[in-house]
Design an enzyme around this catalytic site. Sequence first.
Site, mmCIF file in Angstrom:
data_model
loop_
_atom_site.group_PDB
_atom_site.id
_atom_site.type_symbol
_atom_site.label_atom_id
_atom_site.label_comp_id
_atom_site.label_asym_id
_atom_site.label_seq_id
_atom_site.Cartn_x
_atom_site.Cartn_y
_atom_site.Cartn_z
ATOM 1 C CB SER A 46 44.024 70.749 -37.711
ATOM 2 O OG SER A 46 45.374 71.106 -37.478
ATOM 3 C CG ASP A 84 47.198 74.145 -43.443
ATOM 4 O OD1 ASP A 84 47.811 73.773 -44.464
ATOM 5 O OD2 ASP A 84 46.660 73.351 -42.649
ATOM 6 C CD GLU A 116 43.182 70.688 -47.284
ATOM 7 O OE1 GLU A 116 42.113 70.375 -47.867
ATOM 8 O OE2 GLU A 116 43.283 70.788 -46.052
ATOM 9 C CD GLU A 183 44.888 64.461 -43.383
ATOM 10 O OE1 GLU A 183 45.251 65.582 -43.775
ATOM 11 O OE2 GLU A 183 44.044 64.290 -42.479
HETATM 12 O O1 KIV Z 1 45.790 71.163 -40.648
HETATM 13 C C1 KIV Z 1 46.521 70.219 -40.347
HETATM 14 O O2 KIV Z 1 46.785 69.932 -39.165
HETATM 15 C C2 KIV Z 1 47.076 69.412 -41.421
HETATM 16 C C3 KIV Z 1 47.769 68.146 -41.025
HETATM 17 C C4 KIV Z 1 46.761 67.125 -40.694
HETATM 18 C C5 KIV Z 1 48.708 67.687 -42.066
HETATM 19 O O3 KIV Z 1 46.946 69.740 -42.550
#
Ligand code: KIV
Length: 276
Positions: A46, A84, A116, A183
């Site tokens: 994000s 991530d 994911e 989510e």
């Molecule tokens: O990238 C992110 O901020 C996320 C959260 C929304 C869990 O994956």
Amino acid sequence: MKKVTTAVIREQKKLGQPISMLTAYDYSFARVLDEAGVDMLLVGDSLGNVMLGYQTTLPVTMEDMLHHVKAVCRGVNRALVVADMPFMSYQVSIEEAVRNAGRLLQEAGAQAVKLEGGQEFEGTVRAIVKAGIPVVGHLGLTPQAVHQLGGYKVQGKEEAAAKKLLADARALEACGAFAVVLECVPEALASKVTDELGIPTIGIGAGAGCDGQVLVTQDMLGLFPGNKAKFVKEYANLHEIITGAVKSYISEVQARKYPGAEHSFKMDEAVLEKLY
Ligand code: KIV
């Protein structure tokens, strides 16, 4: 100060102690959030939306992630840092996925990675875990699949989708994931998943039944006014606070009120006189 590890996070579920997680993308925020005592910091992709101004998370690259994860890790003493895996860093092959997950730990200093997807990534999760890298799964609304999902919508409302989500969650646990983010799924489904799994669930828009909660920090601090997702609670209005402070600064600079004597450095008069 005891460092939070994956074992601590698993133990929190066993003890029924809710897990707090927030996103962080830079050194300054990471320091503040860590010092405030949050259990886990997620360097989410994000950052594409929040820090880089993209419409989706899809343009975020491994180089972007490495840069931001390094900055966050420099600010953290206690929290567990999860990085991530960006779009296309784990989808092409298991080998590439393991290598990229490894870079997030080895080069950037994260303690775990998040990716994911569910059963379709069983082999990938297994291989990353086999390499000694802790994995957090991410189910429900998976923003990297926004074009496939047809938008940012609640997931798992229909029977087939709910059953698939449950099966995906079980598969992630079986493959060795140590936690799973849920989510935008109905509260009752998230609670069912939470009851079924031995590993913690961390919800965002998934109700109160999860083992923990995660929010995008800039959302919960009210940095951006305007439309916000139903699940976001604003704990502060940073936009108002920052705007007020900046306006005061501008008007004091324009009125020559800032800097005052207390913000300025003095020098010896005798030295000064020699300049004339
Ligand atoms: O990238 C992110 O901020 C996320 C959260 C929304 C869990 O994956």
